[in-house]
Design a protein around this motif. Structure first.
Motif, PDB file in Angstrom:
ATOM      1  N   ALA A  39       0.829  -1.207   0.000  1.00 51.83           N
ATOM      2  CA  ALA A  39       0.000   0.000   0.000  1.00 51.83           C
ATOM      3  C   ALA A  39       0.867   1.262   0.000  1.00 51.83           C
ATOM      4  N   LEU A  40       1.978   1.251   0.733  1.00 51.05           N
ATOM      5  CA  LEU A  40       2.891   2.401   0.722  1.00 51.05           C
ATOM      6  C   LEU A  40       3.495   2.601  -0.667  1.00 51.05           C
ATOM      7  N   ILE A  41       3.900   1.506  -1.291  1.00 55.62           N
ATOM      8  CA  ILE A  41       4.502   1.575  -2.625  1.00 55.62           C
ATOM      9  C   ILE A  41       3.482   2.025  -3.662  1.00 55.62           C
ATOM     10  N   ALA A  42       2.242   1.610  -3.506  1.00 51.22           N
ATOM     11  CA  ALA A  42       1.190   1.973  -4.465  1.00 51.22           C
ATOM     12  C   ALA A  42       0.998   3.484  -4.542  1.00 51.22           C
ATOM     13  N   GLU A  43       1.250   4.182  -3.449  1.00 52.97           N
ATOM     14  CA  GLU A  43       1.135   5.643  -3.478  1.00 52.97           C
ATOM     15  C   GLU A  43       2.172   6.236  -4.439  1.00 52.97           C
ATOM     16  N   VAL A  44       3.375   5.692  -4.407  1.00 52.82           N
ATOM     17  CA  VAL A  44       4.436   6.173  -5.293  1.00 52.82           C
ATOM     18  C   VAL A  44       4.151   5.754  -6.733  1.00 52.82           C
TER      19      VAL A  44
ATOM     20  N   LEU B 182      10.121  12.716  -8.599  1.00 51.70           N
ATOM     21  CA  LEU B 182      10.110  11.895  -7.380  1.00 51.70           C
ATOM     22  C   LEU B 182      10.787  12.613  -6.219  1.00 51.70           C
ATOM     23  N   ASN B 183      11.918  13.265  -6.488  1.00 52.84           N
ATOM     24  CA  ASN B 183      12.632  13.971  -5.419  1.00 52.84           C
ATOM     25  C   ASN B 183      11.855  15.186  -4.908  1.00 52.84           C
ATOM     26  N   GLU B 184      11.015  15.770  -5.750  1.00 52.30           N
ATOM     27  CA  GLU B 184      10.166  16.884  -5.307  1.00 52.30           C
ATOM     28  C   GLU B 184       8.911  16.379  -4.606  1.00 52.30           C
ATOM     29  N   ARG B 185       8.253  15.362  -5.171  1.00 51.14           N
ATOM     30  CA  ARG B 185       6.985  14.858  -4.636  1.00 51.14           C
ATOM     31  C   ARG B 185       7.167  13.983  -3.400  1.00 51.14           C
ATOM     32  N   PHE B 186       8.246  13.176  -3.390  1.00 50.80           N
ATOM     33  CA  PHE B 186       8.529  12.254  -2.286  1.00 50.80           C
ATOM     34  C   PHE B 186       9.961  12.476  -1.797  1.00 50.80           C
ATOM     35  N   PRO B 187      10.266  13.659  -1.250  1.00 47.63           N
ATOM     36  CA  PRO B 187      11.646  13.953  -0.853  1.00 47.63           C
ATOM     37  C   PRO B 187      12.125  13.035   0.273  1.00 47.63           C
ATOM     38  N   ALA B 188      13.451  12.868   0.340  1.00 46.28           N
ATOM     39  CA  ALA B 188      14.041  11.965   1.330  1.00 46.28           C
ATOM     40  C   ALA B 188      13.668  12.335   2.755  1.00 46.28           C
ATOM     41  N   ASP B 189      13.428  13.593   3.017  1.00 42.19           N
ATOM     42  CA  ASP B 189      13.053  13.991   4.381  1.00 42.19           C
ATOM     43  C   ASP B 189      11.535  14.110   4.565  1.00 42.19           C
TER      44      ASP B 189
ATOM     45  N   GLU C 221       6.300  10.392   3.269  1.00 45.58           N
ATOM     46  CA  GLU C 221       6.122   9.155   2.502  1.00 45.58           C
ATOM     47  C   GLU C 221       7.436   8.389   2.391  1.00 45.58           C
ATOM     48  N   PHE C 222       8.516   9.105   2.041  1.00 45.57           N
ATOM     49  CA  PHE C 222       9.834   8.479   1.934  1.00 45.57           C
ATOM     50  C   PHE C 222      10.220   7.863   3.273  1.00 45.57           C
ATOM     51  N   GLN C 223      10.042   8.636   4.345  1.00 49.05           N
ATOM     52  CA  GLN C 223      10.413   8.143   5.674  1.00 49.05           C
ATOM     53  C   GLN C 223       9.569   6.943   6.096  1.00 49.05           C
ATOM     54  N   ALA C 224       8.301   6.922   5.697  1.00 49.73           N
ATOM     55  CA  ALA C 224       7.441   5.770   6.022  1.00 49.73           C
ATOM     56  C   ALA C 224       7.922   4.516   5.288  1.00 49.73           C
ATOM     57  N   ILE C 225       8.315   4.664   4.036  1.00 50.08           N
ATOM     58  CA  ILE C 225       8.826   3.517   3.289  1.00 50.08           C
ATOM     59  C   ILE C 225      10.161   3.059   3.883  1.00 50.08           C
ATOM     60  N   ALA C 226      11.032   4.002   4.236  1.00 49.33           N
ATOM     61  CA  ALA C 226      12.320   3.650   4.844  1.00 49.33           C
ATOM     62  C   ALA C 226      12.107   2.886   6.153  1.00 49.33           C
ATOM     63  N   ALA C 227      11.193   3.369   6.985  1.00 45.24           N
ATOM     64  CA  ALA C 227      10.896   2.684   8.250  1.00 45.24           C
ATOM     65  C   ALA C 227      10.299   1.307   7.994  1.00 45.24           C
ATOM     66  N   ALA C 228       9.449   1.207   6.989  1.00 40.01           N
ATOM     67  CA  ALA C 228       8.847  -0.084   6.642  1.00 40.01           C
ATOM     68  C   ALA C 228       9.926  -1.075   6.209  1.00 40.01           C
ATOM     69  N   CYS C 229      10.920  -0.605   5.456  1.00 44.22           N
ATOM     70  CA  CYS C 229      12.018  -1.486   5.047  1.00 44.22           C
ATOM     71  C   CYS C 229      12.793  -1.965   6.268  1.00 44.22           C
ATOM     72  N   ARG C 230      13.120  -1.061   7.178  1.00 47.88           N
ATOM     73  CA  ARG C 230      13.844  -1.466   8.390  1.00 47.88           C
ATOM     74  C   ARG C 230      13.041  -2.490   9.183  1.00 47.88           C
ATOM     75  N   ASP C 231      11.750  -2.243   9.336  1.00 50.00           N
ATOM     76  CA  ASP C 231      10.888  -3.166  10.087  1.00 50.00           C
ATOM     77  C   ASP C 231      10.774  -4.518   9.394  1.00 50.00           C
TER      78      ASP C 231
END
Length: 155
Positions: free
Chosen positions: A8-13, A30-37, A40-50
């Motif tokens: 579901a997180l990926i589907a947003e992107v 992508l860098n403007e719409r989903f910036p690293a900070d 959405e980016f942070q939620a995907i990063a946290a999901a990967c760690r989890d």
């Protein structure tokens, strides 16, 4: 984090980029719409760690690279596949992207860069070839591949 929640997180992107050409303009978008900070980016990063901690992401290893295909191409994510790798200061196997490749770079330690790019998004166009390289630390790299297309090549 479950595979369903991750999808579901990926589907947003993928919903935001479906039908766009894979080129430098897409990377800028992508860098403007989903910036690293951004959230959405942070939620995907946290999901990967989890997911890695839970054992269902990056569950294979070869040559110091932890990896795995997390989602096969499907309509729910606009016919992209999702692969995630964990790499630290090494060069991976050469491969080609028949339809291109979208990379989400998630530094984990040090000043990690993927193919010279820090946290954020980078896009390889159709027909491109490279040896994926993480330098200056450790990172997850999430790959979106149109139709799941990737071809490992002889070096």
């Amino acid at each position: 984090m479950t595979p369903e929640k991750f999808q579901a997180l990926i589907a947003e992107v993928t919903g935001a980029i479906a039908g766009r050409p894979l080129d430098g303009q897409l990377a800028s978008f992508l860098n403007e719409r989903f910036p690293a900070d951004g959230p959405e980016f942070q939620a995907i990063a946290a999901a990967c760690r989890d997911a890695v901690a839970a054992g269902w992401m990056c569950d294979r290893e070869h040559g110091g690279i932890k990896f795995g295909r997390v989602i096969k191409p499907c309509a729910e994510i606009h016919d992209f596949s999702v692969d995630v790798v964990e790499m630290a200061d090494l060069v991976g196997p050469q491969h080609a992207h028949p339809n291109g490749e979208i990379d989400m770079i998630i530094p984990l330690a040090g000043d990690a860069k993927f193919d010279g790019h820090g946290a954020g998004w980078f896009v390889y166009g159709p027909g491109s070839v490279h040896r994926p390289t993480v330098s200056d630390g450790r990172a997850y790299v999430l790959y979106l591949l149109p139709q799941g297309a990737i071809e490992f090549t002889r070096q």
